[in-house]
Design a protein around this motif. Structure first.
Motif, mmCIF file in Angstrom:
data_model
loop_
_atom_site.group_PDB
_atom_site.id
_atom_site.type_symbol
_atom_site.label_atom_id
_atom_site.label_comp_id
_atom_site.label_asym_id
_atom_site.label_seq_id
_atom_site.Cartn_x
_atom_site.Cartn_y
_atom_site.Cartn_z
ATOM 1 N N SER A 71 0.835 -1.202 0.000
ATOM 2 C CA SER A 71 0.000 0.000 0.000
ATOM 3 C C SER A 71 0.870 1.253 0.000
ATOM 4 N N GLU A 72 2.042 1.171 0.639
ATOM 5 C CA GLU A 72 2.956 2.315 0.619
ATOM 6 C C GLU A 72 3.442 2.581 -0.810
ATOM 7 N N ASN A 73 3.755 1.512 -1.538
ATOM 8 C CA ASN A 73 4.189 1.668 -2.936
ATOM 9 C C ASN A 73 3.093 2.302 -3.782
ATOM 10 N N VAL A 74 1.854 1.863 -3.561
ATOM 11 C CA VAL A 74 0.719 2.429 -4.288
ATOM 12 C C VAL A 74 0.580 3.912 -3.950
ATOM 13 N N CYS A 75 0.775 4.248 -2.673
ATOM 14 C CA CYS A 75 0.677 5.646 -2.247
ATOM 15 C C CYS A 75 1.706 6.518 -2.970
ATOM 16 N N TYR A 76 2.949 6.043 -3.060
ATOM 17 C CA TYR A 76 3.981 6.817 -3.764
ATOM 18 C C TYR A 76 3.591 7.029 -5.224
ATOM 19 N N TYR A 77 3.101 5.961 -5.842
ATOM 20 C CA TYR A 77 2.713 6.037 -7.250
ATOM 21 C C TYR A 77 1.598 7.068 -7.449
ATOM 22 N N LEU A 78 0.548 6.974 -6.629
ATOM 23 C CA LEU A 78 -0.599 7.875 -6.805
ATOM 24 C C LEU A 78 -0.276 9.303 -6.384
ATOM 25 N N LYS A 79 0.585 9.461 -5.377
ATOM 26 C CA LYS A 79 0.967 10.812 -4.957
ATOM 27 C C LYS A 79 1.702 11.499 -6.114
ATOM 28 N N ASP A 80 2.529 10.730 -6.820
ATOM 29 C CA ASP A 80 3.223 11.253 -8.009
ATOM 30 C C ASP A 80 2.237 11.734 -9.063
ATOM 31 N N GLN A 81 1.074 11.091 -9.129
ATOM 32 C CA GLN A 81 0.055 11.458 -10.116
ATOM 33 C C GLN A 81 -0.829 12.612 -9.621
ATOM 34 N N GLY A 82 -0.564 13.073 -8.394
ATOM 35 C CA GLY A 82 -1.313 14.216 -7.874
ATOM 36 C C GLY A 82 -2.518 13.875 -7.009
ATOM 37 N N TYR A 83 -2.583 12.631 -6.525
ATOM 38 C CA TYR A 83 -3.715 12.233 -5.679
ATOM 39 C C TYR A 83 -3.369 12.372 -4.200
ATOM 40 N N LYS A 84 -4.422 12.548 -3.371
ATOM 41 C CA LYS A 84 -4.239 12.631 -1.912
ATOM 42 C C LYS A 84 -4.352 11.220 -1.351
ATOM 43 N N VAL A 85 -3.284 10.778 -0.724
ATOM 44 C CA VAL A 85 -3.231 9.396 -0.264
ATOM 45 C C VAL A 85 -2.730 9.312 1.173
ATOM 46 N N ARG A 86 -3.072 8.203 1.803
ATOM 47 C CA ARG A 86 -2.626 7.918 3.161
ATOM 48 C C ARG A 86 -2.432 6.402 3.253
ATOM 49 N N ASN A 87 -1.373 5.975 3.897
ATOM 50 C CA ASN A 87 -1.086 4.547 4.012
ATOM 51 C C ASN A 87 -1.458 4.052 5.405
ATOM 52 N N MET A 88 -2.214 2.943 5.461
ATOM 53 C CA MET A 88 -2.507 2.331 6.755
ATOM 54 C C MET A 88 -1.314 1.471 7.138
ATOM 55 N N ILE A 89 -0.527 1.971 8.106
ATOM 56 C CA ILE A 89 0.675 1.230 8.493
ATOM 57 C C ILE A 89 0.299 0.027 9.356
ATOM 58 N N GLY A 90 1.075 -1.026 9.223
ATOM 59 C CA GLY A 90 0.788 -2.258 9.962
ATOM 60 C C GLY A 90 -0.097 -3.207 9.182
ATOM 61 N N GLY A 91 -0.876 -2.639 8.256
ATOM 62 C CA GLY A 91 -1.703 -3.462 7.387
ATOM 63 C C GLY A 91 -2.721 -4.320 8.129
ATOM 64 N N MET A 92 -3.265 -5.281 7.404
ATOM 65 C CA MET A 92 -4.286 -6.152 7.975
ATOM 66 C C MET A 92 -3.706 -7.058 9.063
ATOM 67 N N LEU A 93 -2.391 -7.214 9.084
ATOM 68 C CA LEU A 93 -1.764 -8.005 10.146
ATOM 69 C C LEU A 93 -2.043 -7.385 11.511
ATOM 70 N N GLU A 94 -2.148 -6.049 11.541
ATOM 71 C CA GLU A 94 -2.369 -5.360 12.815
ATOM 72 C C GLU A 94 -3.812 -4.918 13.019
ATOM 73 N N TRP A 95 -4.673 -5.187 12.031
ATOM 74 C CA TRP A 95 -6.064 -4.743 12.118
ATOM 75 C C TRP A 95 -6.817 -5.617 13.110
ATOM 76 N N THR A 96 -7.430 -4.994 14.119
ATOM 77 C CA THR A 96 -8.182 -5.766 15.107
ATOM 78 C C THR A 96 -9.675 -5.503 14.997
ATOM 79 N N GLY A 97 -10.046 -4.579 14.107
ATOM 80 C CA GLY A 97 -11.461 -4.234 13.953
ATOM 81 C C GLY A 97 -12.235 -5.273 13.170
ATOM 82 N N GLU A 98 -13.413 -4.872 12.811
ATOM 83 C CA GLU A 98 -14.344 -5.727 12.086
ATOM 84 C C GLU A 98 -13.815 -6.016 10.678
ATOM 85 N N THR A 99 -14.143 -7.196 10.182
ATOM 86 C CA THR A 99 -13.870 -7.496 8.759
ATOM 87 C C THR A 99 -15.122 -8.135 8.198
ATOM 88 N N LYS A 100 -15.212 -8.123 6.867
ATOM 89 C CA LYS A 100 -16.369 -8.783 6.248
ATOM 90 C C LYS A 100 -15.885 -9.730 5.158
#
Length: 100
Positions: A71-100
């Protein structure tokens, strides 16, 4: 060029408050089958370039993967294209919330 980040905990708090966020999960099909954050859109990392018309430069997108690396790589790519991006650090490995 630094990428803005959000922690899994911060994201969970925002979702619990009912904030309307643009979430994009860039993992592979077999990974998202194990559960995605509700409301996230699935666009595989390799398909981001052909899906640029999905993104709106006035919105901020939060990108999600397994560990936060792809996701960080995607963020760099899209930021280069002029998009507003934010990376969720830790990813799904650290996600403790709900999933579907």
């Amino acid at each position: 060029m630094d990428i803005e980040i959000i922690t899994t905990e911060e994201l969970q708090n925002k979702l619990e408050k009912g904030e309307n966020l643009e979430l994009v999960d860039v993992r592979e099909f077999e990974e998202v089958e194990q559960g995605m954050i509700p409301g996230a859109k699935h666009i595989r990392m390799g398909e981001i370039p052909e899906n640029l018309d999905y993104f709106d430069k006035d919105k901020e997108y939060i990108f999600i993967c397994r560990s936060g690396r792809r996701s960080e790589n995607v963020c760099y790519y899209l930021k280069d294209q002029g998009y507003k991006v934010r990376n969720m650090i830790g990813g799904m490995l650290e996600w403790t919330g709900e999933t579907k």
